[in-house]
Design a protein around this motif. Structure first.
Motif, PDB file in Angstrom:
ATOM      1  N   GLN A  84      17.408   1.036 -51.992  1.00  0.00           N
ATOM      2  CA  GLN A  84      17.382   2.381 -52.554  1.00  0.00           C
ATOM      3  C   GLN A  84      16.614   2.368 -53.867  1.00  0.00           C
ATOM      4  O   GLN A  84      16.343   1.315 -54.438  1.00  0.00           O
ATOM      5  CB  GLN A  84      18.806   2.896 -52.767  1.00  0.00           C
ATOM      6  CG  GLN A  84      19.596   2.992 -51.471  1.00  0.00           C
ATOM      7  CD  GLN A  84      20.892   3.749 -51.627  1.00  0.00           C
ATOM      8  OE1 GLN A  84      21.211   4.231 -52.698  1.00  0.00           O
ATOM      9  NE2 GLN A  84      21.656   3.861 -50.548  1.00  0.00           N
ATOM     10  N   LEU A 110      17.358  10.569 -53.746  1.00  0.00           N
ATOM     11  CA  LEU A 110      16.353  10.474 -54.797  1.00  0.00           C
ATOM     12  C   LEU A 110      17.069  10.692 -56.130  1.00  0.00           C
ATOM     13  O   LEU A 110      17.697  11.728 -56.327  1.00  0.00           O
ATOM     14  CB  LEU A 110      15.283  11.531 -54.578  1.00  0.00           C
ATOM     15  CG  LEU A 110      13.943  11.370 -55.315  1.00  0.00           C
ATOM     16  CD1 LEU A 110      13.279  10.067 -54.902  1.00  0.00           C
ATOM     17  CD2 LEU A 110      13.034  12.543 -54.996  1.00  0.00           C
ATOM     18  N   PHE A 130      14.643   8.458 -47.236  1.00  0.00           N
ATOM     19  CA  PHE A 130      15.389   9.169 -48.278  1.00  0.00           C
ATOM     20  C   PHE A 130      16.141  10.358 -47.674  1.00  0.00           C
ATOM     21  O   PHE A 130      15.642  11.023 -46.767  1.00  0.00           O
ATOM     22  CB  PHE A 130      14.443   9.638 -49.383  1.00  0.00           C
ATOM     23  CG  PHE A 130      13.890   8.519 -50.206  1.00  0.00           C
ATOM     24  CD1 PHE A 130      14.644   7.945 -51.220  1.00  0.00           C
ATOM     25  CD2 PHE A 130      12.623   8.012 -49.958  1.00  0.00           C
ATOM     26  CE1 PHE A 130      14.143   6.898 -51.971  1.00  0.00           C
ATOM     27  CE2 PHE A 130      12.118   6.963 -50.697  1.00  0.00           C
ATOM     28  CZ  PHE A 130      12.883   6.405 -51.709  1.00  0.00           C
ATOM     29  N   ASN A 152      10.887  12.299 -44.216  1.00  0.00           N
ATOM     30  CA  ASN A 152      12.108  11.641 -44.658  1.00  0.00           C
ATOM     31  C   ASN A 152      13.283  12.380 -44.017  1.00  0.00           C
ATOM     32  O   ASN A 152      13.138  12.964 -42.943  1.00  0.00           O
ATOM     33  CB  ASN A 152      12.195  11.647 -46.185  1.00  0.00           C
ATOM     34  CG  ASN A 152      11.323  10.599 -46.827  1.00  0.00           C
ATOM     35  OD1 ASN A 152      11.678   9.429 -46.907  1.00  0.00           O
ATOM     36  ND2 ASN A 152      10.141  11.002 -47.304  1.00  0.00           N
TER      37      ASN A 152
END
Length: 960
Positions: A84, A110, A130, A152
């Motif tokens: 991450q 994010l 993400f 994503n």
């Protein structure tokens, strides 16, 4: 050995310069940047082998570019990264480019801290993993030019704050799970209509809903692409779209748009591709006269009024493809239409066209397909000797009634559209995993999928087009001086969204591998629109594969060897030995300084799992590690004047950071230090969840035997303080509804948006805090549990929670589910109504309300229970529905309780019933308990569970 005075002067100069370089190496990268990059490395797997040592800039870490000792670019596309994105990326204050594209196992939310990168110009994360909402803080990136987050799993709404990005050129959010309306400015909030410099709105393949706001478009805009296809948009096409005369590609297909097409659409004279298909458009077919550049027109599958073949179509001199399947066309097709000079494909199937099909004699060689199946064509006679166009007349009169068995009365088999481009050599056999290039050299190419969103042609086997594309790709790589020998494209096909997909292979020059730097640069060319294909290809995106065959991986052996040579040479002269000693001392101090900076940003340095109840190193996402000495300073040595609360765990202190920001410090007392697992849980959970109705964790301290958690300061204390009158804050009915809604939204986020889902397990009014605007924030995650197995739907665990709020089903079965939080929240709702504690003088609020309630009477006969501070003298709109919802939440069986998302919707409806917009936002821990005795548990709230004072059987539940 020669003495110092006899040494060659050139050697002395060389050794002196080398020695001075040693002094500068340790300081070549800013120490804060070193710490931040190492924090990133700590969160990722499969980082490049060059990521060793203490100096990302000086040691030339792959993917890291620096200017003046500051990291200004991170480009790590197709590296196979896993993990991450650490919130510490915000410490790289000189960062201008982030490109982490094509790392499919790099994901998570994010971090909101990314909004601190004030110099960021390129944020490119295409084809990663993400998820969660795009943080609103992204609107703080005032220098941002490229924002590419396509492909994503982002969810939630498009942040309106993106409208603040006045320099934005490229906005690509395609292929995510975004929902809700397209945001526009309101006078108090920004919106996408403010992006007058932006040329690309790529928002396709999401779940956006609502209308396309007319305010979104204006004549001041310079848009080239409006790609809103494959969403859930409704309403009509706004006529303001016709004001944006710079448009070149418009895709509104695959939505639920209704009404007529605006008559001024033909003002868009620069549009080459127009997709309006698969909607519910009605009214007359739009007249597109004057759109002389239009080459691809698709209006199929709509509900237009029945009409003859429009004469204006024959004036579109650039038209290559016409798709008007199922558009209520009737009558005869004029012969002159087929003489359009660039026409390739005509699909007019599923209409009621009739008469004779006459394609004339002047059609061009480009014309390849005429699909008229399921019409009423009565006659067709191909002209002998002419180039045969593929005509499909299946289910027309000419085939049904005449019994003709011609080719045009059968559906042709699909041909392979793969085109072999010409080679100037004979392909050669290659060893395993290598591929023969177009120049017949064996190599390991960089591969991926090149996807064109709106190509201006429909014939997929046109070699001329692909030769042009290959040349444009090579020109683009050559302009960046990249070592690319050749490019191959193959496997061309149209996907279900009418996107053209091509397999791309890029071959290295002068060797059979690429190195990491070149792969990042090639990927950047393809993700940053540096490659700008001309017509007929148009807008595109690229999905790169992870590259497995890197050449020349850097190791530390060369650096070590050079250092050994330098040290050995310097040993020849006493003066240089002394100089090296001085350099070594300086480097040592610089190294220690860098290590201290790294340690400040590395909260794992002193984590001892053996002293933390077996709790492993916390996996953090943005929280900072504070030292004990720092916190002493911020709290005036933990003075009593800064003590703002206490409980079974210890005390809470107010502190002030050097920036002036207020913080709350939860300091565990010594007898509570055995809860290392709970301490670790709260750190991990709070650092990974970000929502306006959850208290934000800023950091923690695990130093000098202390366990402290540092939160944002929430000034108005707990909901319990306000309900009890301790805080002096009066909560009227509307404010209580808003507090209930905010708390429910925070819980719904934990249950439904966190990945994996989180069960709080200790919802109560002391764990709901109120900020300066009395907005609710859920706090205290010490007992929370991750729902790792969502299919099982529960976690088997020791019973923990707070008596009065504890779910009876969980207590009896030890099976924890998200419905356990729902039960606790139902108790909080009743507490909001009554201001009473859940258990008072042996009476349990849930049972008392159920016994007293009478739905036939005013206020459900609950007058004596309602808190006078709620405003009984006013009309309490929605109170009955609020009581009903609370009692739904506290039902005995978890299966009968609503989900938190449903609770949120119900409270929003109640607020609307009270005449308020639920989206208008303006306006610590008590003892926990666990089962300590075995045997068959009694219902925790049965009458025999309480004595007169409200105590509960100590044999069943004890304070932790």
């Amino acid at each position: 050995m020669r003495c110092y005075s006899e040494m060659n002067p050139k050697i002395l100069v060389f050794l002196l310069v080398a020695s001075l370089q040693i002094c500068s190496i340790a300081a070549r990268t800013d120490i804060d940047d070193v710490a931040a990059v190492k924090a990133l490395k700590g969160m990722w797997e499969n980082t490049p082998p060059s990521w060793e040592g203490q100096d990302p800039c000086g040691d030339q870490w792959d993917g890291i570019k620096c200017i003046n000792s500051r990291v200004n670019s991170i480009q790590l596309s197709s590296m196979g990264l896993k993990g991450q994105l650490s919130g510490y990326i915000s410490d790289l204050q000189e960062l201008q480019t982030i490109d982490l594209s094509y790392n499919k196992d790099l994901g998570g939310p994010l971090p909101t801290s990314i909004g601190s990168l004030k110099k960021l110009e390129n944020l490119i994360m295409v084809g990663c993993g993400f998820f969660g909402p795009i943080p609103d803080s992204i609107g703080s990136l005032q220098q941002l030019v490229f924002l590419s987050l396509n492909s994503n799993k982002f969810s939630g709404q498009i942040p309106p704050s993106i409208g603040n990005l006045s320099q934005l050129f490229w906005l690509d959010l395609t292929d995510n799970k975004l929902e809700g309306p397209i945001p526009i400015s309101t006078g108090t909030t920004p919106g996408l209509d403010m992006l007058i410099k932006t040329k690309h709105f790529h928002l396709g393949k999401n779940q956006l809903s609502g209308r396309i706001p007319p305010e979104l478009f204006s004549s001041d805009m310079r848009l080239k692409h409006v790609l809103f296809d494959s969403n859930k948009l409704t309403g009509s096409i706004p006529s303001t779209l016709g004001l944006v005369q710079t448009l070149e590609v418009v895709r509104l297909d695959r939505n639920s748009l209704t009404g007529p097409v605006p008559s001024n659409l033909n003002k868009l004279t620069n549009v080459s591709d127009l997709f309006l298909s698969n909607n519910k458009l009605s009214g007359p077919l739009p007249n597109l006269t004057g759109m002389n550049i239009l080459s691809y027109l698709d209006m199929s599958n709509n509900s237009f009024d029945a009409s003859n073949f429009p004469p204006w179509i024959s004036t579109l001199q650039s038209l290559t493809t016409l798709v008007m399947e199922n558009t209520q066309l009737q009558g005869q097709i004029p012969t002159r239409f087929f003489s359009l000079p660039y026409l390739q494909t005509v699909d007019l199937s599923n209409n009621t066209l009739n008469g004779t099909l006459d394609i004339g004699t002047s059609y061009r060689d480009r014309l390849q397909l005429i699909d008229l199946r399921n019409n009423l064509i009565a006659e067709y006679s191909p002209i002998p000797g002419q180039k045969q166009v593929e005509v499909i007349l299946v289910n027309n009169l000419v085939c049904k009634e005449t019994g003709v068995s011609a080719d045009y009365c059968t559906i042709p088999r699909p041909n392979s559209s793969n085109v072999s481009l010409p080679n100037n050599c004979e392909p050669i056999p290659c060893r395993s995993n290598q591929i023969s290039s177009p120049k017949c050299k064996c190599a390991y190419p960089y591969t991926g999928l090149l996807v064109f969103i709106a190509p201006s042609f429909s014939v997929l086997d046109n070699k001329t087009n692909y030769i042009l594309l290959v040349q444009q790709l090579m020109d683009s790589f050559s302009s960046k001086q990249l070592p690319v020998d050749s490019v191959s494209i193959s496997n061309q096909r149209k996907d279900p969204f009418s996107y053209l997909e091509l397999k791309l292979e890029v071959f290295p020059s002068n060797q059979d591998h690429f190195n990491r730097s070149v792969i990042s640069q090639i990927a950047f060319v393809l993700s940053n629109a540096n490659f700008n294909p001309t017509k007929p290809f148009g807008p595109y995106f690229f999905h790169g594969d992870s590259y497995q065959y890197f050449a020349g991986e850097a190791t530390g052996s060369n650096n070590s060897l050079n250092t050994s040579i330098i040290i050995g040479a310097v040993a020849g002269g006493f003066a240089l030995v002394l100089l090296l000693l001085l350099a070594g001392v300086y480097a040592y101090h610089q190294k220690k300084r860098a290590e201290r900076a790294t340690e400040r940003n590395n909260p794992f340095a002193h984590w001892d799992s053996t002293q933390s109840s077996g709790a492993g190193v916390p996996q953090l996402k943005g929280a900072r590690c504070f030292s004990f000495e720092e916190l002493k300073k911020y709290t005036s040595n933990f003075s009593e004047a800064n003590n703002i609360g206490s409980g079974g765990y210890g005390k809470v202190y107010r502190g002030i950071l050097p920036s002036g920001e207020l913080i709350a410090i939860k300091r565990a007392q010594q007898i509570s230090l055995q809860g290392g697992l709970e301490f670790k849980t709260e750190i991990e959970l709070l650092s990974r969840v970000h929502h306006k109705n959850l208290v934000s964790l800023l950091g923690f301290c695990f130093d000098q035997g202390e366990q402290m958690l540092i939160y944002e300061f929430v000034p108005n204390g707990s909901l319990r303080d306000s309900l009890s009158g301790k805080s002096g804050t009066r909560l009227d009915w509307i404010r209580r509804l808003k507090i209930a809604l905010g708390s429910a939204r925070g819980l719904a986020y934990l249950h439904e948006l966190a990945n994996p889902p989180i069960i709080h397990r200790d919802i109560k009014t002391t764990n709901i805090l109120l900020d300066e605007c009395l907005n609710a924030k859920v706090a205290d995650f010490g007992l929370s549990k991750l729902m790792g197995d969502t299919e099982k739907g529960h976690v088997t665990t020791q019973v923990k929670g707070t008596m009065g709020y504890l779910d009876p089903e969980y207590y009896m079965t030890q099976l924890l589910t998200e419905k356990s939080d729902v039960y606790s929240f139902g108790v909080v709702m009743l507490e909001l109504l009554t201001a009473r504690k859940p258990i008072e003088r042996g009476k349990y609020i849930v049972r008392e309300v159920k016994m007293a309630m009478d739905r036939k009477k005013d206020l459900y006969n609950l007058h004596e229970f309602l808190d006078p501070g709620i405003g009984l003298e006013t009309t309490l709109k929605g109170l009955n529905k609020f009581v009903d919802l609370a009692l739904e939440c506290v039902k005995e069986s978890g299966a009968d309780r609503p989900k938190m998302g449903e609770v949120v919707k119900e409270i929003e409806d109640i607020l609307q019933l009270a005449g308020l917009n639920p989206n208008n936002e303006s306006a610590s821990t008590s003892a926990s308990y666990e089962e300590a005795a075995k045997g068959s548990p009694r219902h925790p709230y049965s009458k025999d569970s309480f004595d007169y004072s409200g105590a509960f059987p100590p044999s069943k539940i004890q304070p932790q």
